[in-house]
Scaffold this active site. Structure first.
Site, PDB file in Angstrom:
ATOM      1  N   GLY A 265      37.751  31.595  41.271  1.00 44.88           N
ATOM      2  CA  GLY A 265      37.845  31.047  39.916  1.00 44.88           C
ATOM      3  C   GLY A 265      39.209  30.410  39.696  1.00 44.88           C
ATOM      4  O   GLY A 265      39.319  29.296  39.186  1.00 44.88           O
ATOM      5  N   LEU A 266      40.237  31.140  40.119  1.00 39.80           N
ATOM      6  CA  LEU A 266      41.596  30.614  39.967  1.00 39.80           C
ATOM      7  C   LEU A 266      41.808  29.399  40.850  1.00 39.80           C
ATOM      8  O   LEU A 266      42.431  28.422  40.438  1.00 39.80           O
ATOM      9  CB  LEU A 266      42.592  31.686  40.411  1.00 39.80           C
ATOM     10  CG  LEU A 266      43.210  32.520  39.322  1.00 39.80           C
ATOM     11  CD1 LEU A 266      44.189  33.506  39.916  1.00 39.80           C
ATOM     12  CD2 LEU A 266      43.918  31.609  38.336  1.00 39.80           C
TER      13      LEU A 266
ATOM     14  N   HIS B   3      38.615  35.756  17.808  1.00 36.53           N
ATOM     15  CA  HIS B   3      39.320  36.009  19.077  1.00 36.53           C
ATOM     16  C   HIS B   3      40.274  34.857  19.410  1.00 36.53           C
ATOM     17  O   HIS B   3      39.929  33.963  20.184  1.00 36.53           O
ATOM     18  CB  HIS B   3      38.306  36.179  20.214  1.00 36.53           C
ATOM     19  CG  HIS B   3      37.541  37.454  20.114  1.00 36.53           C
ATOM     20  ND1 HIS B   3      38.020  38.646  20.630  1.00 36.53           N
ATOM     21  CD2 HIS B   3      36.349  37.739  19.551  1.00 36.53           C
ATOM     22  CE1 HIS B   3      37.136  39.610  20.383  1.00 36.53           C
ATOM     23  NE2 HIS B   3      36.116  39.084  19.727  1.00 36.53           N
TER      24      HIS B   3
ATOM     25  N   GLU C 293      42.727  34.839  21.312  1.00 36.90           N
ATOM     26  CA  GLU C 293      43.160  34.839  22.724  1.00 36.90           C
ATOM     27  C   GLU C 293      42.359  33.851  23.565  1.00 36.90           C
ATOM     28  O   GLU C 293      42.823  33.381  24.599  1.00 36.90           O
ATOM     29  CB  GLU C 293      43.063  36.262  23.307  1.00 36.90           C
ATOM     30  CG  GLU C 293      41.667  36.812  23.577  1.00 36.90           C
ATOM     31  CD  GLU C 293      40.998  37.470  22.374  1.00 36.90           C
ATOM     32  OE1 GLU C 293      41.383  37.146  21.230  1.00 36.90           O
ATOM     33  OE2 GLU C 293      40.087  38.294  22.566  1.00 36.90           O
TER      34      GLU C 293
ATOM     35  N   SER D 221      36.173  38.791  45.009  1.00 42.63           N
ATOM     36  CA  SER D 221      37.508  38.891  44.400  1.00 42.63           C
ATOM     37  C   SER D 221      38.582  38.132  45.169  1.00 42.63           C
ATOM     38  O   SER D 221      39.717  38.579  45.270  1.00 42.63           O
ATOM     39  CB  SER D 221      37.958  40.357  44.259  1.00 42.63           C
ATOM     40  OG  SER D 221      36.999  41.090  43.591  1.00 42.63           O
ATOM     41  N   LEU D 222      38.223  36.995  45.746  1.00 43.76           N
ATOM     42  CA  LEU D 222      39.217  36.203  46.473  1.00 43.76           C
ATOM     43  C   LEU D 222      39.958  35.235  45.558  1.00 43.76           C
ATOM     44  O   LEU D 222      40.829  34.505  46.009  1.00 43.76           O
ATOM     45  CB  LEU D 222      38.542  35.394  47.586  1.00 43.76           C
ATOM     46  CG  LEU D 222      38.166  36.169  48.843  1.00 43.76           C
ATOM     47  CD1 LEU D 222      37.519  35.241  49.857  1.00 43.76           C
ATOM     48  CD2 LEU D 222      39.395  36.823  49.455  1.00 43.76           C
ATOM     49  N   GLY D 223      39.579  35.228  44.296  1.00 36.20           N
ATOM     50  CA  GLY D 223      40.242  34.303  43.378  1.00 36.20           C
ATOM     51  C   GLY D 223      39.678  32.899  43.448  1.00 36.20           C
ATOM     52  O   GLY D 223      40.398  31.921  43.292  1.00 36.20           O
TER      53      GLY D 223
ATOM     54  N   CYS E 290      39.407  41.446  16.004  1.00 41.53           N
ATOM     55  CA  CYS E 290      38.000  41.794  15.817  1.00 41.53           C
ATOM     56  C   CYS E 290      37.855  43.277  15.478  1.00 41.53           C
ATOM     57  O   CYS E 290      38.139  43.672  14.357  1.00 41.53           O
ATOM     58  CB  CYS E 290      37.204  41.373  17.053  1.00 41.53           C
ATOM     59  SG  CYS E 290      35.480  41.013  16.656  1.00 41.53           S
TER      60      CYS E 290
ATOM     61  N   GLU F 297      28.424  50.343  12.099  1.00 38.12           N
ATOM     62  CA  GLU F 297      28.245  50.362  13.554  1.00 38.12           C
ATOM     63  C   GLU F 297      28.200  51.810  14.074  1.00 38.12           C
ATOM     64  O   GLU F 297      27.612  52.084  15.120  1.00 38.12           O
ATOM     65  CB  GLU F 297      29.414  49.607  14.216  1.00 38.12           C
ATOM     66  CG  GLU F 297      29.292  49.503  15.730  1.00 38.12           C
ATOM     67  CD  GLU F 297      30.335  48.571  16.380  1.00 38.12           C
ATOM     68  OE1 GLU F 297      31.180  48.006  15.668  1.00 38.12           O
ATOM     69  OE2 GLU F 297      30.280  48.423  17.603  1.00 38.12           O
TER      70      GLU F 297
ATOM     71  N   LYS G  87      38.299  35.805  62.679  1.00 37.34           N
ATOM     72  CA  LYS G  87      36.870  36.029  62.954  1.00 37.34           C
ATOM     73  C   LYS G  87      36.002  36.089  61.692  1.00 37.34           C
ATOM     74  O   LYS G  87      34.940  35.452  61.629  1.00 37.34           O
ATOM     75  CB  LYS G  87      36.710  37.300  63.810  1.00 37.34           C
ATOM     76  CG  LYS G  87      35.339  37.462  64.447  1.00 37.34           C
ATOM     77  CD  LYS G  87      35.004  36.379  65.457  1.00 37.34           C
ATOM     78  CE  LYS G  87      35.352  36.805  66.854  1.00 37.34           C
ATOM     79  NZ  LYS G  87      35.295  35.695  67.825  1.00 37.34           N
ATOM     80  N   PRO G  88      36.427  36.861  60.646  1.00 37.42           N
ATOM     81  CA  PRO G  88      35.573  36.899  59.449  1.00 37.42           C
ATOM     82  C   PRO G  88      35.331  35.496  58.879  1.00 37.42           C
ATOM     83  O   PRO G  88      34.227  35.193  58.421  1.00 37.42           O
ATOM     84  CB  PRO G  88      36.373  37.752  58.459  1.00 37.42           C
ATOM     85  CG  PRO G  88      37.274  38.582  59.304  1.00 37.42           C
ATOM     86  CD  PRO G  88      37.602  37.749  60.514  1.00 37.42           C
TER      87      PRO G  88
END
Ligand code: GLN
Length: 542
Positions: A18-19, A514, A516, A14-16, A380, A404, A188-189
């Protein structure tokens, strides 16, 4: 000649990444280069289509009908380049291909191994379906050190070797945590994570250090020294007030300049980031605010509705307002009066969803919006529930339901068993596998003359992306239209209802697709622009 930029992640997830990849893609594009972005996911699912949105976030659908990782949504929103099936792969799909080849006898009796067979398959994927791109950015999912990522790291190590430094580079995204008691950012990490990469033979060229505060010069020097990278290639990647600020910030830190320098490309001219400045200006200095109530089921992980919340922000950008989102778990409307929660919102959105749980609550939200003339946007599942609501309360079909939810005598929404894609007939049955068998990807839709959607889109033939198994039953069209719900968009053969609207409501539209997925900050989707505009009007009335 395509150059490859591999983006890996270290320390934590989750460090981003992708962004960061999307933002780098945007600034390279702003320098005039043609880019393509890809994601390689190390998990064993064949694709994320069967994964729960609360675990993995939204499933992003491409025009060509692939169910992919949500990072592809960021890539598209930042670069406008439509992603394709060939832009996302998982370890599961790689192994499936290798095993299929093995069964066919393609390996001619050889022993099938991770190296070279699996790594070759990964390399083939990375190099495939590219033409005149200047850059191909490949993000490796997961965190360095995970067992699953090893074949992927080995594949990019080999590719780096084969292509040479002038055609390949590695960017490693890490974390510099701040320790309050020491009053320091810790390096360090990052050092450990680079060591981990080195242990598989990869020396990163650029380090992007995520931190919540500026990195002192001394720490930057230390990282450069211990991690064996040029000091200018230690990029501070600080948290930004809006994600659309990220291309501007990372450019200011020298990210794209250093990438160009690595490849020996001109780096003294600045990219034209004008459009990002405009977007940030609009996001950070809105002229008003509207509140949209989102009635969904996967509200525990907001990544489940990533494209949706971004598209709403884009609608705000188009109208110069801030869009405040209020999330409601639809089940509360089954226990309590919807009015208590929805009275104060300026618009109600019921997004895509699956399964019976919470469906009655969504039907109640649709009814509330219809009766109280609050702008309603159903996507949808949100369209399907609005249709059932109309059937039950306006068309005198109290048993209206969706197949459904189990067998029903009034299948207003039913399982699709065949449909046309262009001229090809696609067939499914209720016993099909769950993975990859929905109506997926882009399909055309014809808009009715004089309808609200036609005036919103400004033309009569549109193409939008789909991901669903059930469909509004066109046989009920006459009854529903007599009750006031217009079928304003249909598939070209007239069999599949794509859009419904109430002509006598300020803004009530349900769409089977969709929208969006195609909205961009610099090109907001017309339906979202129009919906937010209706919400602005509503907010001024009270
Ligand atoms: N569950 C519904 C269907 O499969 C709606 C899917 C969705 O909202 N994406 O048709």
């Amino acid at each position: 000649m395509t150059r490859f930029i591999f983006i890996t992640g270290g320390v934590v997830s989750s460090l981003g990444k992708g962004l960061a990849s999307a933002a780098l893609g945007a600034s390279l594009q702003a320098r005039g280069y043609k880019v393509r972005l890809r994601k390689l996911d190390p998990y064993l699912n064949v694709d994320p289509g069967t994964m729960s949105p609360t675990q993995h976030g939204e499933v992003y659908v491409t025009d060509d009908g692939a169910e992919t990782d949500l990072d592809l949504g960021h890539y598209e929103r930042f670069t406008g380049v439509a992603s394709r099936r060939s832009d996302n792969v998982t370890a599961g799909r790689i192994y499936r291909t290798v095993l299929e080849k093995e069964r066919r006898g393609d390996y001619l009796g050889g022993t099938v191994q991770v190296i070279p067979h699996v790594t070759d398959q990964i390399k083939t994927f990375i190099l495939s379906d590219l033409t005149d791109e200047d850059f191909c950015l490949c993000e490796i999912g997961g965190t360095v050190g995970d067992i699953e990522s090893l074949p992927f790291l080995e594949a990019i190590r080999q590719l780096g070797n084969e292509l040479g430094r002038e055609r390949a580079m590695v960017i490693h995204v890490t974390l510099l945590p701040y320790i309050p008691t020491a009053g320091e950012l810790k390096t360090k990490p990052t050092q450990h994570s680079v060591k981990e990469l080195l242990s598989v033979g990869i020396q990163p060229d650029i380090l992007m250090c995520r931190s919540d505060r500026p990195i002192p010069e001394s720490e930057r020097r230390k990282i450069a020294l211990f991690c064996n990278v040029n000091e200018k290639n230690v990029i501070a990647a600080l948290d930004a007030p809006t994600i659309y600020q990220v291309p501007i910030d990372y450019h200011a830190q020298g990210l794209d300049t250093q990438v160009c320098r690595h490849f020996g490309l001109p780096c003294d001219v600045s990219p034209d980031l004008g459009r990002w400045h405009t977007i940030v200006g609009r996001v950070t200095k809105p002229e008003g605010v509207v509140t949209i109530g989102i009635v969904g089921k996967y509200t525990s992980l907001l990544d489940s509705y990533k494209s949706l919340s971004e598209a709403l922000v884009h609608g705000g950008i188009a109208n110069n307002v801030k869009v405040q989102l209020e999330w409601f778990d639809s089940e509360i409307f089954e226990r309590e009066d919807a009015a208590r929660f929805l009275e104060s919102v300026d618009g109600i959105m019921v997004p895509g969803g699956f399964g019976e749980r919470g469906a009655e609550g969504k039907i109640r939200a649709a009814r509330f919006a219809r009766e109280h003339k609050i702008p309603y946007f159903g996507i949808c599942f949100g369209m399907q529930m609005a249709v059932i609501e109309c059937a039950r309360h306006l068309a005198n079909l109290p048993d209206a339901s969706s197949s459904e939810f189990g067998p029903t005598s009034e299948p207003l929404v039913g399982l699709m068993t065949e449909w046309l894609r262009g001229t090809e007939l696609v067939k499914r049955s209720s016993t099909n596998d769950m993975g990859g068998t929905m109506r997926l990807g882009s399909y055309e839709c014809l808009l009715a003359e004089g309808s609200k959607v036609q005036s919103i889109y400004g033309h009569e033939r549109i193409s939008e992306r789909h991901r669903h198994r059930y469909e509004v039953n066109v046989h009920y069209r006459e009854q529903l239209e007599a009750a006031g719900l217009r079928f304003s968009g249909l598939s070209p053969d007239g069999l599949l209802p794509e859009i419904v609207e109430y002509p006598d409501h300020p803004w009530f539209i349900g769409v089977q697709f969709h929208p969006e997925l195609k909205s961009k900050p610099f090109d907001p989707h017309p339906l979202f622009t129009s919906f937010i505009q209706a919400a602005v009007t509503k907010s001024r009335l009270v």
